[in-house]
Design an enzyme around this catalytic site. Structure first.
Site, PDB file in Angstrom:
ATOM      1  N   LYS A   1     104.883  89.949  -2.699  1.00  0.00           N
ATOM      2  CA  LYS A   1     105.403  90.760  -3.791  1.00  0.00           C
ATOM      3  C   LYS A   1     106.147  89.920  -4.828  1.00  0.00           C
ATOM      4  O   LYS A   1     105.893  90.069  -6.028  1.00  0.00           O
ATOM      5  CB  LYS A   1     106.335  91.804  -3.156  1.00  0.00           C
ATOM      6  CG  LYS A   1     106.886  92.849  -4.033  1.00  0.00           C
ATOM      7  CD  LYS A   1     107.544  93.934  -3.163  1.00  0.00           C
ATOM      8  CE  LYS A   1     108.598  93.434  -2.176  1.00  0.00           C
ATOM      9  NZ  LYS A   1     109.834  92.932  -2.797  1.00  0.00           N
TER      10      LYS A   1
ATOM     11  N   ARG B   1     114.021 101.217  -3.028  1.00  0.00           N
ATOM     12  CA  ARG B   1     113.681 101.017  -1.619  1.00  0.00           C
ATOM     13  C   ARG B   1     114.079 102.212  -0.773  1.00  0.00           C
ATOM     14  O   ARG B   1     113.749 102.226   0.416  1.00  0.00           O
ATOM     15  CB  ARG B   1     114.422  99.790  -1.080  1.00  0.00           C
ATOM     16  CG  ARG B   1     113.616  98.499  -1.145  1.00  0.00           C
ATOM     17  CD  ARG B   1     114.565  97.399  -0.736  1.00  0.00           C
ATOM     18  NE  ARG B   1     113.958  96.291  -0.076  1.00  0.00           N
ATOM     19  CZ  ARG B   1     113.861  95.069  -0.611  1.00  0.00           C
ATOM     20  NH1 ARG B   1     114.259  94.834  -1.829  1.00  0.00           N
ATOM     21  NH2 ARG B   1     113.361  94.095   0.101  1.00  0.00           N
TER      22      ARG B   1
ATOM     23  N   ARG C   1     107.572  80.671   4.733  1.00  0.00           N
ATOM     24  CA  ARG C   1     108.514  80.676   3.615  1.00  0.00           C
ATOM     25  C   ARG C   1     109.900  80.222   4.089  1.00  0.00           C
ATOM     26  O   ARG C   1     110.617  79.536   3.369  1.00  0.00           O
ATOM     27  CB  ARG C   1     108.610  82.076   3.006  1.00  0.00           C
ATOM     28  CG  ARG C   1     109.529  82.117   1.805  1.00  0.00           C
ATOM     29  CD  ARG C   1     109.465  83.440   1.069  1.00  0.00           C
ATOM     30  NE  ARG C   1     110.159  84.495   1.790  1.00  0.00           N
ATOM     31  CZ  ARG C   1     110.187  85.762   1.392  1.00  0.00           C
ATOM     32  NH1 ARG C   1     109.533  86.136   0.308  1.00  0.00           N
ATOM     33  NH2 ARG C   1     110.839  86.670   2.087  1.00  0.00           N
TER      34      ARG C   1
ATOM     35  N   ARG D   1     115.340  80.291   3.458  1.00  0.00           N
ATOM     36  CA  ARG D   1     116.073  81.546   3.255  1.00  0.00           C
ATOM     37  C   ARG D   1     116.726  82.001   4.547  1.00  0.00           C
ATOM     38  O   ARG D   1     116.085  82.066   5.594  1.00  0.00           O
ATOM     39  CB  ARG D   1     115.115  82.649   2.770  1.00  0.00           C
ATOM     40  CG  ARG D   1     115.000  82.689   1.275  1.00  0.00           C
ATOM     41  CD  ARG D   1     114.069  83.776   0.806  1.00  0.00           C
ATOM     42  NE  ARG D   1     114.363  85.108   1.354  1.00  0.00           N
ATOM     43  CZ  ARG D   1     113.973  86.226   0.762  1.00  0.00           C
ATOM     44  NH1 ARG D   1     113.310  86.191  -0.381  1.00  0.00           N
ATOM     45  NH2 ARG D   1     114.231  87.379   1.316  1.00  0.00           N
TER      46      ARG D   1
ATOM     47  N   ARG E   1     113.533  93.496   9.106  1.00  0.00           N
ATOM     48  CA  ARG E   1     113.212  93.867   7.721  1.00  0.00           C
ATOM     49  C   ARG E   1     111.913  94.663   7.656  1.00  0.00           C
ATOM     50  O   ARG E   1     111.765  95.575   6.853  1.00  0.00           O
ATOM     51  CB  ARG E   1     113.128  92.612   6.837  1.00  0.00           C
ATOM     52  CG  ARG E   1     114.515  92.045   6.555  1.00  0.00           C
ATOM     53  CD  ARG E   1     114.471  90.674   5.930  1.00  0.00           C
ATOM     54  NE  ARG E   1     113.802  90.670   4.656  1.00  0.00           N
ATOM     55  CZ  ARG E   1     112.959  89.724   4.263  1.00  0.00           C
ATOM     56  NH1 ARG E   1     112.673  88.712   5.068  1.00  0.00           N
ATOM     57  NH2 ARG E   1     112.416  89.779   3.095  1.00  0.00           N
TER      58      ARG E   1
HETATM   59  P1  AMP Z   1     113.969  90.879  -1.364  1.00  0.00           P
HETATM   60  O1  AMP Z   1     114.105  89.557  -2.013  1.00  0.00           O
HETATM   61  O2  AMP Z   1     113.444  91.939  -2.320  1.00  0.00           O
HETATM   62  O3  AMP Z   1     113.182  90.830  -0.088  1.00  0.00           O
HETATM   63  O4  AMP Z   1     115.446  91.365  -0.969  1.00  0.00           O
HETATM   64  C1  AMP Z   1     116.232  90.607  -0.069  1.00  0.00           C
HETATM   65  C2  AMP Z   1     117.364  91.464   0.505  1.00  0.00           C
HETATM   66  O5  AMP Z   1     118.186  91.957  -0.571  1.00  0.00           O
HETATM   67  C3  AMP Z   1     116.894  92.728   1.225  1.00  0.00           C
HETATM   68  O6  AMP Z   1     116.529  92.466   2.563  1.00  0.00           O
HETATM   69  C4  AMP Z   1     118.157  93.586   1.112  1.00  0.00           C
HETATM   70  O7  AMP Z   1     119.160  93.165   1.998  1.00  0.00           O
HETATM   71  C5  AMP Z   1     118.630  93.270  -0.292  1.00  0.00           C
HETATM   72  N1  AMP Z   1     117.997  94.186  -1.278  1.00  0.00           N
HETATM   73  C6  AMP Z   1     117.111  93.852  -2.270  1.00  0.00           C
HETATM   74  N2  AMP Z   1     116.744  94.940  -2.969  1.00  0.00           N
HETATM   75  C7  AMP Z   1     117.400  95.997  -2.418  1.00  0.00           C
HETATM   76  C8  AMP Z   1     117.414  97.389  -2.665  1.00  0.00           C
HETATM   77  N3  AMP Z   1     116.652  97.933  -3.632  1.00  0.00           N
HETATM   78  N4  AMP Z   1     118.234  98.164  -1.908  1.00  0.00           N
HETATM   79  C9  AMP Z   1     118.987  97.630  -0.939  1.00  0.00           C
HETATM   80  N5  AMP Z   1     118.979  96.343  -0.607  1.00  0.00           N
HETATM   81  C10 AMP Z   1     118.209  95.513  -1.345  1.00  0.00           C
END
Ligand code: AMP
Length: 187
Positions: A13, A88, A127, A133, A144
């Site tokens: 994504k 989300r 990754r 990360r 997740r």
């Molecule tokens: P991502 O890079 O989109 O995978 O986001 C990494 C982490 O950021 C997620 O596992 C959540 O802990 C937090 N996060 C990102 N976007 C959201 C969202 N829309 N709502 C809540 N937590 C978020």
């Protein structure tokens, strides 16, 4: 063009969001990137968000929604944006609706990337090695994915009912998937 890009962790994504937004000439708005930038700068928002991110849990909606409202009101987002990682939760879907109706704009498409679970775990572990990360350990990856299935997958039904959802096969090279996403949003 106002687009949401969805997909389970590891669906590619983030990579697709960058290339598709660039092709369409719209800003890429990633809530995960904004949280990580705040975390690395040690801001209060970043420190708070980091507590949840390190466990693979979602950051509370009040924090996330306020941040997105501010971001979408910035001038570069006037003519469009690609949202990556937001909404989300069902609460975030409702808040996004309000934010957009307050701005007098509407969504054009919601794209969900689909992938095979084993492939996803392989991608995420790779990754973790490449980018280091903190939320890419095997336990956190699994958590997740569960959280995505429980809290985010139901959103696709809402957008399908609204006639906005397009599912795109996320398996293949970056260019192949990009072309499928562009075809889906421009159709
Ligand atoms: P991502 O890079 O989109 O995978 O986001 C990494 C982490 O950021 C997620 O596992 C959540 O802990 C937090 N996060 C990102 N976007 C959201 C969202 N829309 N709502 C809540 N937590 C978020």
């Amino acid at each position: 063009m106002r687009i949401i890009l969805m997909g389970p962790p590891g669906a590619g994504k983030g990579t697709q969001a960058v290339v598709v937004a660039e092709r369409l000439g719209i800003p890429h708005v990633s809530t995960g990137d904004i949280f990580r930038a705040n975390l690395s700068q040690g801001t209060p928002l970043g420190l708070e968000a980091g507590k949840y991110m390190s466990r693979g849990e979602y950051v509370p909606d009040e924090i996330t929604n306020a941040m997105v409202r501010d971001r979408l009101a910035q001038s570069d987002a006037t003519n469009g944006f690609l949202l990556d990682g937001y909404p989300r939760t069902l609460d975030q879907v409702e808040v996004l609706d309000r934010i957009m109706s307050d701005l007098g704009v509407g969504l054009d498409r919601v794209v969900e990337l689909t992938v095979d679970t084993d492939e996803v775990v392989t991608r995420l572990l790779k990754r973790a090695l490449d980018q280091g990360r903190a939320d890419d350990t095997e336990d956190v990856i699994r958590r997740r994915m569960e959280v995505y299935a429980e809290q985010t997958e139901p959103l696709t039904r809402v957008y399908a009912m609204a006639g906005l959802l397009v599912r795109v096969d996320g398996m293949g090279t970056v260019d192949e998937v990009r072309d499928r996403v562009l075809a889906a949003v421009q159709a």
